[in-house]
Design a protein around this motif. Structure first.
Motif, PDB file in Angstrom:
ATOM      1  N   UNK A 252       0.847  -1.038  -0.049  1.00 48.72           N
ATOM      2  CA  UNK A 252       0.160  -0.163   0.189  1.00 48.72           C
ATOM      3  C   UNK A 252       0.974   1.539   0.128  1.00 48.72           C
ATOM      4  N   UNK A 253       1.927   1.264   0.938  1.00 48.22           N
ATOM      5  CA  UNK A 253       2.869   2.631   0.767  1.00 48.22           C
ATOM      6  C   UNK A 253       3.554   2.624  -0.475  1.00 48.22           C
ATOM      7  N   UNK A 254       3.990   1.479  -1.158  1.00 45.07           N
ATOM      8  CA  UNK A 254       4.675   1.735  -2.087  1.00 45.07           C
ATOM      9  C   UNK A 254       3.798   2.255  -3.474  1.00 45.07           C
ATOM     10  N   UNK A 255       2.319   1.595  -3.329  1.00 42.49           N
ATOM     11  CA  UNK A 255       1.520   2.377  -4.315  1.00 42.49           C
ATOM     12  C   UNK A 255       1.168   3.738  -4.377  1.00 42.49           C
ATOM     13  N   UNK A 256       1.145   4.149  -2.997  1.00 39.40           N
ATOM     14  CA  UNK A 256       0.873   5.672  -3.004  1.00 39.40           C
ATOM     15  C   UNK A 256       2.216   6.189  -2.925  1.00 39.40           C
ATOM     16  N   UNK A 257       3.246   5.822  -2.693  1.00 39.40           N
ATOM     17  CA  UNK A 257       4.491   6.828  -3.150  1.00 39.40           C
ATOM     18  C   UNK A 257       4.793   6.668  -4.697  1.00 39.40           C
ATOM     19  N   UNK A 258       4.569   5.482  -5.300  1.00 34.78           N
ATOM     20  CA  UNK A 258       4.679   5.560  -6.717  1.00 34.78           C
ATOM     21  C   UNK A 258       3.879   6.574  -7.473  1.00 34.78           C
ATOM     22  N   UNK A 259       2.691   6.513  -6.901  1.00 34.57           N
ATOM     23  CA  UNK A 259       1.686   7.497  -7.751  1.00 34.57           C
ATOM     24  C   UNK A 259       2.199   8.952  -7.654  1.00 34.57           C
ATOM     25  N   UNK A 260       2.512   9.216  -6.197  1.00 31.95           N
ATOM     26  CA  UNK A 260       3.074  10.625  -5.858  1.00 31.95           C
ATOM     27  C   UNK A 260       4.249  10.694  -6.624  1.00 31.95           C
ATOM     28  N   UNK A 261       5.388   9.936  -6.759  1.00 31.33           N
ATOM     29  CA  UNK A 261       6.640  10.207  -7.288  1.00 31.33           C
ATOM     30  C   UNK A 261       6.425  10.646  -8.765  1.00 31.33           C
TER      31      UNK A 261
ATOM     32  N   UNK B 285      13.216  16.581  -4.242  1.00 28.83           N
ATOM     33  CA  UNK B 285      12.840  15.533  -3.637  1.00 28.83           C
ATOM     34  C   UNK B 285      12.799  14.061  -4.493  1.00 28.83           C
ATOM     35  N   UNK B 286      12.947  14.437  -5.908  1.00 27.27           N
ATOM     36  CA  UNK B 286      12.648  13.165  -6.820  1.00 27.27           C
ATOM     37  C   UNK B 286      13.443  12.177  -6.361  1.00 27.27           C
ATOM     38  N   UNK B 287      14.683  12.351  -6.647  1.00 28.15           N
ATOM     39  CA  UNK B 287      15.748  11.168  -6.614  1.00 28.15           C
ATOM     40  C   UNK B 287      15.743  10.356  -5.171  1.00 28.15           C
TER      41      UNK B 287
ATOM     42  N   UNK C  12      14.495   6.457  -5.023  1.00 24.10           N
ATOM     43  CA  UNK C  12      15.372   5.359  -4.391  1.00 24.10           C
ATOM     44  C   UNK C  12      14.840   4.852  -3.291  1.00 24.10           C
ATOM     45  N   UNK C  13      13.893   5.561  -2.467  1.00 24.29           N
ATOM     46  CA  UNK C  13      13.305   5.053  -1.233  1.00 24.29           C
ATOM     47  C   UNK C  13      12.242   4.155  -1.869  1.00 24.29           C
ATOM     48  N   UNK C  14      11.595   4.183  -2.845  1.00 29.92           N
ATOM     49  CA  UNK C  14      10.350   3.221  -3.423  1.00 29.92           C
ATOM     50  C   UNK C  14      11.027   2.141  -4.002  1.00 29.92           C
TER      51      UNK C  14
ATOM     52  N   UNK D 191      17.269  -2.027 -16.718  1.00 25.13           N
ATOM     53  CA  UNK D 191      17.388  -1.856 -18.202  1.00 25.13           C
ATOM     54  C   UNK D 191      17.501  -0.405 -18.772  1.00 25.13           C
ATOM     55  N   UNK D 192      16.748   0.418 -17.629  1.00 28.02           N
ATOM     56  CA  UNK D 192      17.118   1.871 -17.953  1.00 28.02           C
ATOM     57  C   UNK D 192      18.420   2.439 -17.325  1.00 28.02           C
ATOM     58  N   UNK D 193      19.225   1.477 -16.873  1.00 28.33           N
ATOM     59  CA  UNK D 193      20.544   1.913 -16.359  1.00 28.33           C
ATOM     60  C   UNK D 193      20.701   2.358 -15.050  1.00 28.33           C
ATOM     61  N   UNK D 194      19.652   2.246 -14.352  1.00 29.57           N
ATOM     62  CA  UNK D 194      19.703   2.747 -12.807  1.00 29.57           C
ATOM     63  C   UNK D 194      19.769   1.828 -11.720  1.00 29.57           C
ATOM     64  N   UNK D 195      21.033   1.630 -11.129  1.00 28.94           N
ATOM     65  CA  UNK D 195      20.876   0.413 -10.155  1.00 28.94           C
ATOM     66  C   UNK D 195      19.938   0.751  -8.879  1.00 28.94           C
ATOM     67  N   UNK D 196      19.789  -0.264  -8.215  1.00 26.92           N
ATOM     68  CA  UNK D 196      18.813   0.136  -6.946  1.00 26.92           C
ATOM     69  C   UNK D 196      19.939   0.317  -5.877  1.00 26.92           C
ATOM     70  N   UNK D 197      19.806   1.370  -5.063  1.00 26.40           N
ATOM     71  CA  UNK D 197      20.664   1.672  -3.931  1.00 26.40           C
ATOM     72  C   UNK D 197      19.861   1.127  -2.819  1.00 26.40           C
ATOM     73  N   UNK D 198      20.274  -0.039  -1.967  1.00 27.32           N
ATOM     74  CA  UNK D 198      19.372  -0.407  -0.845  1.00 27.32           C
ATOM     75  C   UNK D 198      19.710   0.289   0.342  1.00 27.32           C
ATOM     76  N   UNK D 199      18.785   1.487   0.557  1.00 23.02           N
ATOM     77  CA  UNK D 199      18.814   2.379   1.778  1.00 23.02           C
ATOM     78  C   UNK D 199      20.364   2.717   2.131  1.00 23.02           C
TER      79      UNK D 199
END
Ligand code: HEM
Length: 178
Positions: A21-30, A39-41, A45-47, A110-118
């Motif tokens: 639920x949190x990811x859904x809300x944050x995804x729509x917001x971001x 704040x976008x970056x 990253x948090x999402x 595939x977009x070339x952006x790695x996930x930074x884990x917190x």
């Protein structure tokens, strides 16, 4: 007395539900933020880090609850039709809660952006950049998340219906997860 899910399966169920639920809300917001929003970056990253965490929690819950400890059998009093619907809805949900975070992860990769884990570590980019595939997985992520929310709504309606029809009775399946 109805058999409950084991404590770890219950904890994982509610933790994963909360995070989705949190990811859904944050995804729509971001995705509604302007490209130059400062704040976008951090929000992306948090999402991504939290979505990546959900992917592993879901994989662990599938191995733990569906394969090792097994979900309790449906109550004998529950009509066969309800058991069939419930199994179908849960089956599709299991698929979607893998497809949605995995497609987000593959889109980002595939977009070339790695996930930074917190800030703890960076997940290595396992594939080369590929614009076409990035677009395919972006689309799967965006559509998949709405289909997932549809099935989550059905799942919740089923649990609420049984609770209202038979509060704390043998077919009140919600109490097995509480
Ligand atoms: C269950 C887990 C997840 C949920 C519920 C979720 C939910 C969402 C939602 C609702 C959106 C907005 C879609 C739209 O534009 O309408 C979104 C976008 C996005 N998600 Fe996720 N997400 C999850 C996991 C992930 C993961 C694991 C990653 C990457 C590692 C990720 C990366 C992204 C990116 C980069 C976008 C932006 C897409 C764009 O800019 O068009 N997501 N997500």
């Amino acid at each position: 007395m109805q058999e409950k899910y084991n404590p770890l399966s219950r904890l994982l169920h509610w933790l994963i539900a909360l995070l989705i639920f949190a990811l859904f809300g944050v995804g729509l917001y971001m995705t509604g933020l302007a490209d130059d929003d400062p704040a976008r970056g951090n929000i992306y990253a948090l999402h991504k880090a939290t979505g990546f965490l959900v992917l592993w929690l879901v994989a662990f819950r599938i191995v733990w609850t569906a394969l090792i400890t097994r979900a309790p059998e449906p109550p004998a009093e529950l009509p066969a039709r309800d058991v069939k619907i419930q199994k179908a809805v849960i089956g599709v949900m299991y698929l979607l809660i893998i497809i949605v975070p995995l497609s987000g992860f593959l889109y980002s990769t595939f977009a070339g952006y790695p996930v930074n884990f917190y800030g703890l570590f960076e997940v290595p980019l396992i594939f080369d950049k590929n614009k076409e595939l990035a677009e395919v997985f972006e689309e799967i992520h965006e559509v998949g998340v709405w289909v997932l929310m549809g099935f989550v709504a059905l799942h919740m309606l089923g649990a609420i219906k049984h609770r209202l029809a038979d509060p704390n009775g043998p077919t009140d399946v919600l109490k097995r997860m509480l």
